[in-house]
Design a protein around this motif. Structure first.
Motif, mmCIF file in Angstrom:
data_model
loop_
_atom_site.group_PDB
_atom_site.id
_atom_site.type_symbol
_atom_site.label_atom_id
_atom_site.label_comp_id
_atom_site.label_asym_id
_atom_site.label_seq_id
_atom_site.Cartn_x
_atom_site.Cartn_y
_atom_site.Cartn_z
ATOM 1 N N PHE A 98 0.837 -1.201 0.000
ATOM 2 C CA PHE A 98 0.000 0.000 0.000
ATOM 3 C C PHE A 98 0.876 1.257 0.000
ATOM 4 O O PHE A 98 0.805 2.093 0.884
ATOM 5 C CB PHE A 98 -0.991 -0.021 1.171
ATOM 6 N N ILE A 105 -1.812 3.356 -0.785
ATOM 7 C CA ILE A 105 -3.128 2.763 -1.013
ATOM 8 C C ILE A 105 -3.882 3.684 -1.977
ATOM 9 O O ILE A 105 -3.773 4.909 -1.876
ATOM 10 C CB ILE A 105 -3.901 2.568 0.315
ATOM 11 N N HIS A 159 -7.370 -0.344 -4.753
ATOM 12 C CA HIS A 159 -7.398 -1.203 -3.555
ATOM 13 C C HIS A 159 -8.765 -1.117 -2.874
ATOM 14 O O HIS A 159 -9.330 -2.126 -2.453
ATOM 15 C CB HIS A 159 -6.327 -0.765 -2.545
ATOM 16 N N VAL A 166 -3.438 3.921 5.039
ATOM 17 C CA VAL A 166 -4.520 2.928 5.008
ATOM 18 C C VAL A 166 -5.632 3.336 5.987
ATOM 19 O O VAL A 166 -6.816 3.246 5.665
ATOM 20 C CB VAL A 166 -3.990 1.501 5.296
ATOM 21 N N SER A 184 0.185 1.400 -7.615
ATOM 22 C CA SER A 184 0.923 2.314 -6.739
ATOM 23 C C SER A 184 2.167 2.845 -7.451
ATOM 24 O O SER A 184 2.532 4.014 -7.283
ATOM 25 C CB SER A 184 1.311 1.595 -5.442
#
Length: 194
Positions: free
Chosen positions: A11, A14, A18, A60, A161
């Protein structure tokens, strides 16, 4: 007993892809919650552009705060490194005996599952939910038809990412690809700009 899907990733950062996958999994399968398991930096590998664990976990948290069924997890931060998925699954199963844990992965990862440490034990004790990805190569037929592998007809997301980090470095506006709070955090902290 809660049915938990574990969605592993660095992440870094993130992004909406996602979130779309996690939300789709929790809304269109029998999973009660999705835990976004932030994978720690492997101390034996070159760091490159991987942000520190706590920054990625913070992103996150920021990205998932509006989703009550999507939960950030730092469970791997305190496990011995290098860590393997089977170790995390066993650790969680022992720590939370009233939860049923399942693995979420993209179709591209399914193609290499047979190379994972103790992959047979994963398939023996855990359900694997697979979302579609556009990728090269073929999945081993035995894995495609395995009773513990469940394909979920989720949207195919072509955001990565890496693409976001490169775009930030080039000074491009990536706001639409990230939760607003994540984009603000990246901007304030000057992440990925060098």
């Amino acid at each position: 007993m809660k049915n938990i899907g574990l969605y592993f990733g660095t992440f870094n950062p993130i992004h909406v892809g996602h979130l779309i996958i996690a939300n789709h999994m929790v809304e269109y399968s029998d999973l009660d919650e999705i835990w976004m398991v932030v994978t720690p930096h492997n101390p034996f590998k070159k760091k490159s552009s991987l942000l520190d664990n706590h920054h990625r976990l913070e992103m996150v948290y920021k990205a998932t705060q509006a989703y009550e069924k999507i939960i950030p997890s730092d469970i791997e931060f305190n496990l011995p490194q290098p860590n393997y998925t089977i170790n995390t699954l066993v650790h969680l199963s022992e720590k939370f005996p009233k939860h049923q844990f399942n693995l979420i992965m993209g179709e591209d990862n399914l193609k290499s599952l047979h190379k994972w440490k103790n992959y047979e034990a994963i398939l023996e004790d855990y359900q694997v939910y697979v979302y579609p990805r556009i990728s090269e190569g073929n999945t081993i037929t035995a894995l495609i038809n395995h009773p513990k592998i469940q394909k979920v007809d989720a949207p195919i997301i072509q955001v990565s990412s890496t693409m976001i980090r490169n775009a930030v470095k080039e000074g491009k506006n990536v706001g639409p690809l990230l939760a607003n709070e994540v984009w603000q955090y990246i901007d304030e902290m000057n992440f990925y700009k060098k």
